[in-house]
Design an enzyme around this catalytic site. Structure first.
Site, PDB file in Angstrom:
ATOM      1  N   ASP A 251     -69.747  64.380   6.893  1.00 35.93           N
ATOM      2  CA  ASP A 251     -68.881  63.804   7.915  1.00 35.93           C
ATOM      3  C   ASP A 251     -68.243  64.889   8.772  1.00 35.93           C
ATOM      4  O   ASP A 251     -68.181  66.061   8.395  1.00 35.93           O
ATOM      5  CB  ASP A 251     -67.775  62.973   7.258  1.00 35.93           C
ATOM      6  CG  ASP A 251     -68.290  61.641   6.733  1.00 35.93           C
ATOM      7  OD1 ASP A 251     -69.428  61.285   7.064  1.00 35.93           O
ATOM      8  OD2 ASP A 251     -67.552  60.968   5.992  1.00 35.93           O
ATOM      9  N   LYS A 273     -68.245  60.388  12.359  1.00 39.68           N
ATOM     10  CA  LYS A 273     -67.772  59.324  13.234  1.00 39.68           C
ATOM     11  C   LYS A 273     -66.485  59.794  13.897  1.00 39.68           C
ATOM     12  O   LYS A 273     -65.689  60.505  13.299  1.00 39.68           O
ATOM     13  CB  LYS A 273     -67.503  58.032  12.448  1.00 39.68           C
ATOM     14  CG  LYS A 273     -68.748  57.421  11.814  1.00 39.68           C
ATOM     15  CD  LYS A 273     -68.381  56.136  11.088  1.00 39.68           C
ATOM     16  CE  LYS A 273     -69.618  55.445  10.562  1.00 39.68           C
ATOM     17  NZ  LYS A 273     -70.279  56.250   9.514  1.00 39.68           N
ATOM     18  N   ASP A 306     -61.915  61.020  -0.325  1.00 39.64           N
ATOM     19  CA  ASP A 306     -62.663  60.354  -1.385  1.00 39.64           C
ATOM     20  C   ASP A 306     -63.610  59.346  -0.754  1.00 39.64           C
ATOM     21  O   ASP A 306     -63.234  58.610   0.168  1.00 39.64           O
ATOM     22  CB  ASP A 306     -61.713  59.655  -2.352  1.00 39.64           C
ATOM     23  CG  ASP A 306     -62.470  58.949  -3.471  1.00 39.64           C
ATOM     24  OD1 ASP A 306     -62.789  59.624  -4.471  1.00 39.64           O
ATOM     25  OD2 ASP A 306     -62.769  57.749  -3.322  1.00 39.64           O
ATOM     26  N   THR A 334     -58.258  62.235  -2.427  1.00 36.90           N
ATOM     27  CA  THR A 334     -58.090  61.518  -1.172  1.00 36.90           C
ATOM     28  C   THR A 334     -56.950  62.119  -0.345  1.00 36.90           C
ATOM     29  O   THR A 334     -56.050  62.780  -0.875  1.00 36.90           O
ATOM     30  CB  THR A 334     -57.853  60.032  -1.435  1.00 36.90           C
ATOM     31  OG1 THR A 334     -57.880  59.321  -0.188  1.00 36.90           O
ATOM     32  CG2 THR A 334     -56.512  59.792  -2.102  1.00 36.90           C
ATOM     33  N   MET A 386     -56.114  57.472   9.446  1.00 40.44           N
ATOM     34  CA  MET A 386     -56.792  57.302  10.746  1.00 40.44           C
ATOM     35  C   MET A 386     -55.917  56.574  11.753  1.00 40.44           C
ATOM     36  O   MET A 386     -56.364  55.686  12.476  1.00 40.44           O
ATOM     37  CB  MET A 386     -58.128  56.564  10.562  1.00 40.44           C
ATOM     38  CG  MET A 386     -59.109  57.311   9.671  1.00 40.44           C
ATOM     39  SD  MET A 386     -60.581  56.374   9.230  1.00 40.44           S
ATOM     40  CE  MET A 386     -59.928  55.246   7.982  1.00 40.44           C
ATOM     41  N   GLY A 415     -53.732  68.499   6.904  1.00 41.99           N
ATOM     42  CA  GLY A 415     -53.139  68.697   5.589  1.00 41.99           C
ATOM     43  C   GLY A 415     -54.014  69.513   4.660  1.00 41.99           C
ATOM     44  O   GLY A 415     -55.220  69.286   4.557  1.00 41.99           O
TER      45      GLY A 415
END
Length: 487
Positions: A251, A273, A306, A334, A386, A415
């Site tokens: 990603d 994306k 995650d 995550t 997001m 982060g």
């Protein structure tokens, strides 16, 4: 030095290397060169007793006197400047540079064109560690750690595999099949037999592994959570999957530092994306996984955070299951956990929050499906993924649902990465604060009493930035007007 050094193992066997200097430092360089089979030429007015002994034994050539550019003869391959006089070392470096010879100047990284690394040597297996001349003691410390991990059996294994290399290549002409053979070999009994000083049995085990019918190449997919970007937060299982991958579908938010840990010869395909730029359709990602897995490859689907938390990992698993593709899942840390921890925010706290809600704010439709009155309940922490593009709408809906305007928030940008920034304030300031500080994706929004603790408990990067002092225009309106504007 801005660019990284190019790692290189040089074959100096029988080749001339000029060492300028006759003291103890030059002596250490000469010993290393002799070990590599080089023919050292030592230029210096005087030699240390150790170097004089080597010269008398005919193992080195002594060029007596002060540095002379004629020492840089046509057959010299490398140059080492190891005197205790800076001006002489500089002259050697300039002369070598003029003749396009690589030069190492002891204790001067700027003048050096090659560096001598710290080395762990196990027979033909050599592990070289370099700090680029910036911190040799760090390289030596790493070498000590590696010395503990790799015993002498690794050198014997390297020699054994080297002796059988032609036969192995003939038995497994396909590169992927040969790689799978070595994976089985290294996971098998050969190394342990060598540790027990049973070389004949180890060789028999290797021959048996070559004779065994290799299993048919079975493709598979591993969904790997890459975490928030800090490679130190990867799990050992994730690292193992990256080192075994033939293909990596990654990603946009997967950091370059994480990708650097993957196997060098793996095919890497970005399938990211973006809400504001080019995006890879999910159907295309499915097709790539299927294509490569059916071709017998090991595919790593590498996702930020995650894979099963707002990562569409569930959809990908359903697709793989429907098409009979074997899969595994390696969880990642995550973003809510990683970003909050690096911002000093406890997501739960006995005094402030007994409930945690993870919320996606990916698009307008996802906002419309949320129960905003439940999200406005007290004594809980909200974490919005997001949500950078929808901060004004999130602010408006939470205020309209009854969440107090003084509710603390924290925006955590990048982060756990070197460029992390935290912006903190009250809910009424949220949209204006994001605009004032030009907050960009990736960023996570934390809303709740615990968000205020970022100002007290921060430990990573710079201290939180305060929200803009001016009052948000959204908070000055009635909830109805706010929602109308946000729409």
């Amino acid at each position: 030095m801005d660019a990284p050094l190019f790692p290189l193992f040089a074959d100096l066997n029988g080749r001339a290397v000029l060492v300028v200097g006759g003291g103890a430092v030059a002596g250490r360089k000469v010993e290393a060169l002799l070990h590599a089979g080089a023919r050292p030429r030592v230029g210096a007015p005087h030699l240390s007793p150790a170097l004089r002994e080597l010269a008398e034994a005919g193992r080195i050539d002594w060029l007596p006197g002060l540095f002379d550019t004629r020492w840089l003869a046509e057959d010299v391959w490398l140059v080492v400047a190891a005197t205790d006089t800076a001006t002489v070392n500089q002259a050697v470096a300039r002369a070598a540079e003029a003749q396009r010879l690589f030069v190492n100047v002891v204790d001067d990284a700027q003048l050096s064109r090659f560096h001598v690394p710290a080395v762990v040597e196990r027979g033909a297996l050599q592990i070289a560690i370099s700090s680029g001349g910036a911190a040799p003691m760090v390289a030596r410390h790493v070498r000590r750690r590696l010395e503990e991990l790799f015993d002498g059996a690794w050198g014997q294994l390297t020699a054994l595999a080297g002796r059988h290399r032609p036969a192995i290549r003939a038995r497994f002409p396909d590169t992927a099949a040969r790689r799978r053979f070595f994976d089985r070999l290294l996971d098998g009994p050969v190394l342990e037999l060598l540790r027990r000083h049973r070389p004949a049995d180890a060789e028999s085990a290797l021959r048996q592994a070559m004779a065994d019918e290799p299993p048919a190449a079975a493709g598979s997919v591993v969904l790997v959570g890459a975490g928030s970007g800090d490679p130190g937060l990867l799990t050992l299982a994730a690292l193992r999957a990256l080192n075994q991958a033939d293909v990596i579908l990654y990603d946009r938010l997967v950091s370059a530092e994480v990708l650097q840990l993957a196997r060098r010869d793996a095919d890497r395909i970005e399938v990211g994306k973006s809400a504001r730029g080019h995006s890879t359709r999910q159907e295309h990602i499915h097709a790539l996984m299927l294509e490569h897995a059916r071709a017998g490859r090991r595919v790593v689907r590498l996702k930020g955070g995650d894979a099963l938390v707002f990562g569409r990992g569930g959809e990908e698993l359903q697709f793989l299951r429907a098409h009979g593709i074997a899969y595994e899942v390696v969880p990642g840390i995550t973003a809510a956990l990683a970003c909050a921890a690096h911002a000093g925010i406890p997501l739960t706290h006995r005094d402030h929050a007994q409930q945690l809600r993870l919320v996606t704010a990916h698009c307008r439709d996802s906002l419309d499906t949320l129960d905003w009155r439940a999200l406005a309940a007290p004594r809980q922490t909200l974490v919005f993924y997001m949500g950078v593009a929808a901060l004004a709408q999130i602010q408006a809906r939470l205020l309209e649902a009854g969440l107090p305007t003084a509710t603390p928030f924290a925006l955590v940008e990048n982060g756990s990465r070197p460029g992390q920034r935290v912006v903190s304030g009250h809910l009424r300031q949220l949209a204006d604060a994001a605009t004032t500080h030009a907050v960009q994706s990736p960023a996570l929004l934390v809303v709740g009493e615990v968000a205020a603790l970022a100002n007290e408990l921060h430990w990573y990067g710079q201290a939180p930035l305060p929200a803009a002092p001016r009052t948000s225009s959204l908070s000055a309106k009635t909830p109805a007007a706010t929602l109308a504007d946000a729409a």
